[in-house]
Scaffold this motif. Structure first.
Motif, short mmCIF file in Angstrom:
data_model
loop_
_atom_site.label_atom_id
_atom_site.label_comp_id
_atom_site.label_asym_id
_atom_site.label_seq_id
_atom_site.Cartn_x
_atom_site.Cartn_y
_atom_site.Cartn_z
N UNK A 150 35.32 40.39 44.99
CA UNK A 150 34.77 40.67 43.67
C UNK A 150 35.66 40.14 42.55
N UNK A 151 36.94 39.93 42.85
CA UNK A 151 37.88 39.41 41.85
C UNK A 151 38.15 37.94 42.17
N UNK A 152 37.49 37.02 41.49
CA UNK A 152 37.65 35.59 41.82
C UNK A 152 39.06 35.07 41.55
N UNK A 153 39.83 35.79 40.73
CA UNK A 153 41.19 35.34 40.42
C UNK A 153 42.22 35.93 41.38
N UNK A 154 41.78 36.76 42.30
CA UNK A 154 42.70 37.39 43.25
C UNK A 154 43.25 36.33 44.21
N UNK A 155 44.50 36.53 44.62
CA UNK A 155 45.10 35.60 45.57
C UNK A 155 44.36 35.69 46.91
N UNK A 156 44.10 34.55 47.49
CA UNK A 156 43.35 34.52 48.74
C UNK A 156 44.14 35.12 49.88
N UNK A 157 45.44 34.90 49.87
CA UNK A 157 46.30 35.44 50.92
C UNK A 157 47.49 36.14 50.26
N UNK A 158 47.64 37.41 50.58
CA UNK A 158 48.78 38.17 50.06
C UNK A 158 49.83 38.26 51.15
N UNK A 159 50.96 37.65 50.92
CA UNK A 159 52.02 37.66 51.93
C UNK A 159 52.65 39.04 52.04
#
Length: 400
Positions: free
Chosen positions: A243-252
């Motif tokens: 839902x958040x297009x600006x969210x990081x795709x992968x969170x380390x």
């Protein structure tokens, strides 16, 4: 109506010619294309921030080197000035020896014992005079060398200072582009983070708890807005991350990043007695920084708070994975908005400008996990400090 037909044909040709230029604008509305553009801008901002930080670190190192050389030069000049009488006596003795070499001087009318004593005295004195002369020559040469080195470093410093504004301007443009891309997706985050009102609590744990709750509430609101208008099955399948297009795709994983977290700003870690801020009793790191130094995210995460806290005018709190938070205090400006996701190395703000020429700033960095402070030293990466020597930052212990 031949003229009208000609105009119509020209208009059609122009429209066809402009289609390739117009097409990317429509394509940019695609989430995948826009996400790829944002990711590219993020990488550009990381590279630009690193370049500015490296230039700022080089400037700080040169300023320190020049100061040390200036001190050495002043000490040597002072030594030469204080030994002027001895120098005059040495030069006089050398001049007399040059005019009257011992081997060409007729022996004085004296007893054989006195002549032997005189020869012994000359044999012992001449090497000492020559050694003193060589030492004086070396000192004068050292002064000349220091002046040359200082001039060279001052020239290099001037070049770096001349280039820094261009690097800053480029970084400013990239950060503005990043903010515009995020604003197009999330209008609620179009305003930069500002130190607005005083928080309702003086407890950092409560502040983080409330900031976390606000971030979770925001994520739920984004999810509800994204689900609106979708078919029931698609709406239920949509996740908060989608839902958040600006969210990081992968969170380390932060827990797996021990020994790999860089300092957010170039500078020198201070001892407990060197801190100049009222927050010196904290359980984190106090870092002396260049004035207006660029501050970057120490690790992937989300900015959940930006505002005043305790003695600091501006504090940023980033939420990472595995229950970790990082707190950056003492900034002069924030270049990111609350709720914004950032990669490690992305610029998030800057230190205050210098109060006076040659002065710098001080940032406080604290790492917390699940409501308690964590020693940040084991997490810090190997780096080349501003002296140019590689060192393990974690070798310096946290002040209790």
């Amino acid at each position: 109506m031949p003229r009208n037909r000609v105009l119509a044909s020209v208009a059609a040709i122009v429209t066809v010619a402009l289609l390739p230029l117009i097409a990317p604008t429509f394509a940019a509305d695609s989430p995948d294309v826009a996400a790829a553009e944002l990711d590219q801008v993020r990488q550009e901002s990381i590279a630009a921030a690193r370049e500015v930080q490296q230039r700022q670190a080089s400037i700080a190192a040169l300023i320190r080197d020049i100061d040390l050389l200036d001190r050495d030069l002043a000490a040597r000049r002072r030594g030469l000035a204080e030994s002027q009488i001895e120098q005059a006596q040495l030069l006089g003795a050398l001049e007399r020896l040059a005019r009257h070499p011992p081997e060409q001087t007729k022996p004085l009318a004296a007893s054989p014992l006195d002549r032997v004593r005189g020869e012994i005295l000359l044999v012992a004195t001449i090497p000492a005079l020559r050694a003193e002369a060589q030492a004086l020559t070396g000192e004068i040469a050292a002064v000349a060398s220091l002046r040359t080195r200082i001039a060279a470093k001052e020239t290099e410093l001037a070049g770096l200072r001349d280039a820094l504004p261009k690097d800053r301007e480029r970084l400013t443009q990239i950060v503005a582009h990043r903010a515009e891309l995020i604003r197009q997706w999330l209008p609620d985050t179009d305003k930069p983070a500002r130190a607005s009102s005083k928080p309702e609590t003086s407890d950092v744990d409560k502040l983080i708890e409330r900031a976390d709750a606000a971030a979770d509430k925001r994520d739920k609101a984004l999810l509800a807005r994204a689900r609106a208008g979708l078919p029931k099955d698609k709406a239920e399948a949509l996740t908060a991350a989608e839902a958040d297009p600006a969210r990081l795709k992968e969170l380390r994983s932060f827990a797996a990043a021990a020994g790999a977290v860089p300092l957010p700003v170039p500078g020198t870690i201070l001892n407990s007695g060197e801190t100049g801020n009222a927050g010196g009793a904290g359980q984190g790191l106090h870092i002396a920084t260049p004035a207006a130094a660029i501050v970057t995210a120490p690790f992937d995460g989300q900015i959940i708070y930006a505002g005043p806290f305790q003695p600091y005018v501006l504090v940023l709190i980033l939420r990472h994975t595995d229950g970790y938070h990082s707190l950056l205090a003492g900034l002069g400006r924030a270049d990111s908005a609350v709720g914004q996701w950032v990669l490690a190395g992305e610029p998030v703000g800057a230190m205050p400008d210098a109060a006076e020429p040659g002065s710098g700033g001080e940032i406080y960095v604290e790492l917390r996990r699940n409501g308690g402070p964590v020693d940040p030293q084991p997490w810090l990466a190997q780096r080349d400090d501003s002296t140019g020597r590689g060192e393990k930052v974690g070798d310096q212990r946290v002040r209790e």
